[in-house]
Design a protein around this motif. Structure first.
Motif, PDB file in Angstrom:
ATOM      1  N   LYS A  49       0.821  -1.212   0.000  1.00 37.94           N
ATOM      2  CA  LYS A  49       0.000   0.000   0.000  1.00 37.94           C
ATOM      3  C   LYS A  49       0.858   1.267   0.000  1.00 37.94           C
ATOM      4  N   ARG A  50       2.059   1.173   0.576  1.00 39.96           N
ATOM      5  CA  ARG A  50       2.969   2.323   0.503  1.00 39.96           C
ATOM      6  C   ARG A  50       3.429   2.548  -0.938  1.00 39.96           C
ATOM      7  N   ILE A  51       3.663   1.462  -1.672  1.00 39.40           N
ATOM      8  CA  ILE A  51       4.032   1.569  -3.089  1.00 39.40           C
ATOM      9  C   ILE A  51       2.884   2.183  -3.892  1.00 39.40           C
ATOM     10  N   ILE A  52       1.661   1.759  -3.596  1.00 39.11           N
ATOM     11  CA  ILE A  52       0.494   2.311  -4.295  1.00 39.11           C
ATOM     12  C   ILE A  52       0.414   3.819  -4.099  1.00 39.11           C
ATOM     13  N   ALA A  53       0.647   4.271  -2.882  1.00 33.87           N
ATOM     14  CA  ALA A  53       0.584   5.711  -2.599  1.00 33.87           C
ATOM     15  C   ALA A  53       1.610   6.481  -3.424  1.00 33.87           C
ATOM     16  N   LYS A  54       2.810   5.926  -3.557  1.00 36.26           N
ATOM     17  CA  LYS A  54       3.858   6.599  -4.342  1.00 36.26           C
ATOM     18  C   LYS A  54       3.499   6.618  -5.830  1.00 36.26           C
ATOM     19  N   LEU A  55       2.907   5.532  -6.315  1.00 37.71           N
ATOM     20  CA  LEU A  55       2.535   5.473  -7.735  1.00 37.71           C
ATOM     21  C   LEU A  55       1.411   6.463  -8.040  1.00 37.71           C
ATOM     22  N   ILE A  84       6.183   3.582 -18.625  1.00 39.49           N
ATOM     23  CA  ILE A  84       4.875   3.826 -19.231  1.00 39.49           C
ATOM     24  C   ILE A  84       4.904   4.993 -20.205  1.00 39.49           C
ATOM     25  N   TYR A  85       5.564   6.087 -19.837  1.00 38.93           N
ATOM     26  CA  TYR A  85       5.459   7.316 -20.630  1.00 38.93           C
ATOM     27  C   TYR A  85       6.740   7.733 -21.348  1.00 38.93           C
ATOM     28  N   ARG A  86       7.873   7.187 -20.971  1.00 33.45           N
ATOM     29  CA  ARG A  86       9.139   7.683 -21.534  1.00 33.45           C
ATOM     30  C   ARG A  86       9.866   6.644 -22.380  1.00 33.45           C
ATOM     31  N   THR A 128      -3.282  -4.619 -18.175  1.00 27.43           N
ATOM     32  CA  THR A 128      -2.360  -3.938 -17.270  1.00 27.43           C
ATOM     33  C   THR A 128      -0.918  -4.186 -17.701  1.00 27.43           C
ATOM     34  N   PRO A 129      -0.163  -3.151 -18.070  1.00 25.85           N
ATOM     35  CA  PRO A 129       1.176  -3.368 -18.630  1.00 25.85           C
ATOM     36  C   PRO A 129       2.184  -3.958 -17.647  1.00 25.85           C
ATOM     37  N   TYR A 130       2.097  -3.545 -16.358  1.00 25.77           N
ATOM     38  CA  TYR A 130       3.116  -3.959 -15.391  1.00 25.77           C
ATOM     39  C   TYR A 130       2.465  -4.376 -14.073  1.00 25.77           C
ATOM     40  N   SER A 131       3.011  -5.434 -13.499  1.00 21.23           N
ATOM     41  CA  SER A 131       2.593  -5.883 -12.180  1.00 21.23           C
ATOM     42  C   SER A 131       3.784  -5.832 -11.233  1.00 21.23           C
ATOM     43  N   VAL A 132       3.546  -5.356 -10.022  1.00 19.46           N
ATOM     44  CA  VAL A 132       4.585  -5.288  -8.992  1.00 19.46           C
ATOM     45  C   VAL A 132       4.206  -6.276  -7.895  1.00 19.46           C
ATOM     46  N   THR A 133       5.069  -7.259  -7.654  1.00 20.96           N
ATOM     47  CA  THR A 133       4.797  -8.270  -6.630  1.00 20.96           C
ATOM     48  C   THR A 133       5.653  -8.003  -5.399  1.00 20.96           C
ATOM     49  N   ILE A 147      10.708   3.458  -7.162  1.00 20.54           N
ATOM     50  CA  ILE A 147      10.000   2.593  -8.116  1.00 20.54           C
ATOM     51  C   ILE A 147       8.944   3.360  -8.901  1.00 20.54           C
ATOM     52  N   GLU A 148       8.378   4.424  -8.271  1.00 23.23           N
ATOM     53  CA  GLU A 148       7.367   5.215  -8.977  1.00 23.23           C
ATOM     54  C   GLU A 148       7.963   5.892 -10.206  1.00 23.23           C
ATOM     55  N   ASN A 149       9.229   6.312 -10.131  1.00 24.55           N
ATOM     56  CA  ASN A 149       9.884   6.945 -11.274  1.00 24.55           C
ATOM     57  C   ASN A 149      10.207   5.921 -12.354  1.00 24.55           C
ATOM     58  N   VAL A 150      10.617   4.729 -11.920  1.00 24.14           N
ATOM     59  CA  VAL A 150      10.917   3.661 -12.882  1.00 24.14           C
ATOM     60  C   VAL A 150       9.679   3.309 -13.688  1.00 24.14           C
ATOM     61  N   LEU A 151       8.552   3.104 -13.005  1.00 21.56           N
ATOM     62  CA  LEU A 151       7.328   2.725 -13.704  1.00 21.56           C
ATOM     63  C   LEU A 151       6.793   3.860 -14.569  1.00 21.56           C
TER      64      LEU A 151
END
Length: 612
Positions: free
Chosen positions: A522-528, A597-599, A555-560, A589-593
């Motif tokens: 859930k912390r990762i979700i908040a950053k994304l 997706i966009y870059r 969904t292009p990417y999944s984070v486990t 990880i938010e910057n990587v994803l």
């Protein structure tokens, strides 16, 4: 079950599309966009805005979806916006008459209702529903009528296209752009057509979304300043000549314009821009072509017109965008009905000496004769040409507001004079790319849909196995059945949406339903979400099944998140298309994803290879 049925089955099951009014039995020609469908549609629209508003600089306006009758009288919709209707004598079902005969003859769309009736009778065409005979075909106007105001009110219509609002606002738009050609305006919104027999899902709707751009250009200069951007882009073209031969061909935009196949640079640029947009949102470039209107279907006011068509499994080639040079037809039509001149004053680089014919009405004589109408009479006289006046001897005949009037020739003086002019009034020509968003939506769905053998796909991608599944098997707390991973199921449904338009961009999956895994997830979700990425949290079922659920919604990417995450602060990122995985730190990880997706960041650079 063909691909159309498979796409719609998935669309209804996963919340992309639902039949409208299902609770009450439904109604043809209407669809609801569910949570995922609405998001996908909005992302397609936003990408369109990025192209036309951000990149091209054509600002967006918003006009009412209800228009007064005068607007549609001027546009020709009141008098000529109809399709030939044919009704069954037995069951009463209605059909497009031209669609009934298109399998027995070519160019059915060019026939009149009387001609279609004759063909239906000669060929013995009967009702597809019950086999009954048809009544005679007749023209059915496709606009929805309404009344504006109480009582009898004022006649109005639901707009059949968004374009007319931009033509009606031409004067305001011209001033906004400081009277500098070229300029453009766009509009995205609902349009309405009372289709006779909509039977093709969202390809033919009674309420649909259009994205239209009206580009006003100087008719004397149809070169595009950024033509080189797409000049060497190769397109699949299906020109008038190619249609006679029955085969499309590949050609660059530069070659097509030079050969006169595409009328000019501005049209060529916008055809190429359409190609760029459609492929970006997920249309397969190998199933996309540009078909030129044949001479007998070209609108009488158009210099050239091309349709972007996509190939579909059930319906064949379907038009999803029209790109036309509409000349000055629309502005002249609205000027005529509104009695307001619509033009742009274009200054010359250097002033010119011009000899011109001038009509000078004598207001001293016209005033007593016509009183309140004197100015309108004078304006009408000024519009007469030298040839028209030379034919008049003692009397001059002309028309004002539909009334034919006559004046003595001594109330006007006319002569040639040479004057210095700094510019001239120009009625712009209009280049119009018109997009059917719902049709594009379906095209993206069908072209993205795939059924894959998982084991074969894993072998093609060089997968060594699913590390997550192996870890799950080693965990003593893992419930029986939690170890399902890639390759253990025979097939998967996958929507290969481009990352930028996918309705869910990242799925965050704790390996198991454990509090110690849910909290970092859930912390990762908040950053994304801080990066404006649309995230799905899923902790129900085995990891393999969760991968499959996200594959089939694109969904292009999944984070486990697993127990290694708690030890070393890393997670697994899984790529939807190749099913490959990398191990990456949760920090940043938010910057990587976002970059994935966009870059256009490569997946291999996102972390350490994990299962390949």
């Amino acid at each position: 079950m063909d691909k159309y049925e498979k796409v719609f089955e998935l669309a209804k099951r996963r919340g992309f599309l639902w039949n409208s009014f299902e609770l009450y039995g439904g109604s043809r020609g209407f669809y609801d966009y569910g949570p995922l469908g609405s998001t996908l549609k909005r992302r397609i629209e936003q990408t369109w805005r990025d192209f036309y508003v951000i990149q091209e600089g054509h600002m967006e306006i918003e006009c009412p979806t209800i228009g007064i009758e005068d607007v549609f009288v001027a546009s020709g919709h009141v008098g000529g916006f109809s399709d030939p209707l044919c009704e069954c004598k037995k069951c009463g079902e209605a059909f497009r008459a031209d669609h009934l005969v298109e399998n027995v003859m070519s160019a059915a769309g060019t026939l009149s209702a009387e001609q279609l009736t004759q063909v239906i009778k000669e060929k013995g065409i009967t009702c597809p529903e019950c086999g009954g005979e048809f009544n005679d075909a007749y023209e059915f106007n496709l606009m929805f009528k309404t009344t504006i105001g109480p009582g009898t009110g004022r006649q109005g219509y639901l707009r059949p296209e968004t374009a007319q609002g931009m033509f009606v606002d031409f004067q305001r738009l011209s001033r906004f752009y400081r009277d500098k050609l070229p300029f453009g305006a766009v509009q995205i919104g609902k349009s309405y057509r009372n289709e006779i027999a909509p039977r093709q899902g969202v390809i033919r709707l009674r309420e649909f979304t259009q994205a239209e751009c009206e580009i006003f250009v100087d008719p004397r200069n149809k070169k595009h300043p950024n033509f080189e951007r797409f000049a060497d882009r190769e397109l699949i073209l299906y020109s008038q000549e190619a249609q006679q031969q029955g085969e499309s061909f590949r050609m660059t935009v530069r070659e097509a314009v030079k050969a006169g196949i595409i009328a000019h640079e501005v049209l060529g640029y916008n055809i190429a821009l359409t190609n760029e947009f459609l492929t970006k949102v997920g249309i397969n470039p190998e199933k996309l072509r540009f078909r030129q209107h044949l001479k007998d279907e070209m609108a009488h006011y158009a210099i050239d017109c091309w349709d972007a068509e996509i190939e579909t499994e059930r319906f064949g080639w379907v038009e999803i965008v029209g790109i036309a040079d509409r000349t000055d037809y629309d502005l002249k039509a609205h000027a005529r009905v509104s009695k307001t001149e619509l033009y742009v004053y274009v200054e010359y680089d250097e002033p010119k000496m011009v000899t011109r014919f001038v009509v000078k009405p004598n207001m001293g004589k016209l005033g007593p004769l016509f009183k309140g109408k004197a100015k309108a009479v004078a304006d009408a006289l000024k519009q007469l040409s030298e040839a028209e006046l030379s034919l008049s001897k003692d009397q001059i005949k002309f028309t004002v507001d539909g009334e034919e009037l006559t004046v003595s020739s001594d109330v006007v003086d006319f002569a040639e004079e040479t004057v210095k002019v700094s510019g001239e009034n120009v009625i712009p020509h209009v280049i119009e790319p018109s997009y059917g968003i719902d049709r594009i939506f379906y095209g993206v769905m069908e072209h993205s849909f795939d059924e894959e053998n998982v084991a074969q796909k894993a072998a093609e991608s060089g997968l060594k196995g699913t590390g997550e599944a192996e870890k799950a098997e080693k965990e003593p707390e893992t419930a029986k059945g939690e170890s399902e991973g890639e390759g253990e199921e025979e097939a998967r449904l996958v929507m290969h949406f481009p990352s930028a338009v996918a309705p869910v961009q990242v799925a965050v999956l704790p390996l198991m339903t454990r509090k110690e895994l849910a909290e970092p997830a859930k912390r990762i979700i908040a950053k994304l979400r801080e990066k404006s990425l649309l995230v799905n949290y899923d902790d129900s079922g085995t990891i393999g099944r969760r991968y499959r659920r996200n594959d089939e919604i694109g969904t292009p990417y999944s984070v486990t998140v697993d127990y290694d995450t708690l030890e070393d602060g890393t997670v697994t990122i899984r790529d939807r298309d190749a099913m490959r995985q990398v191990r990456a730190p949760t920090e940043g990880i938010e910057n990587v994803l976002y970059e994935l997706i966009y870059r256009g960041r490569s997946f291999e650079s996102a972390g350490k290879p994990f299962n390949f």
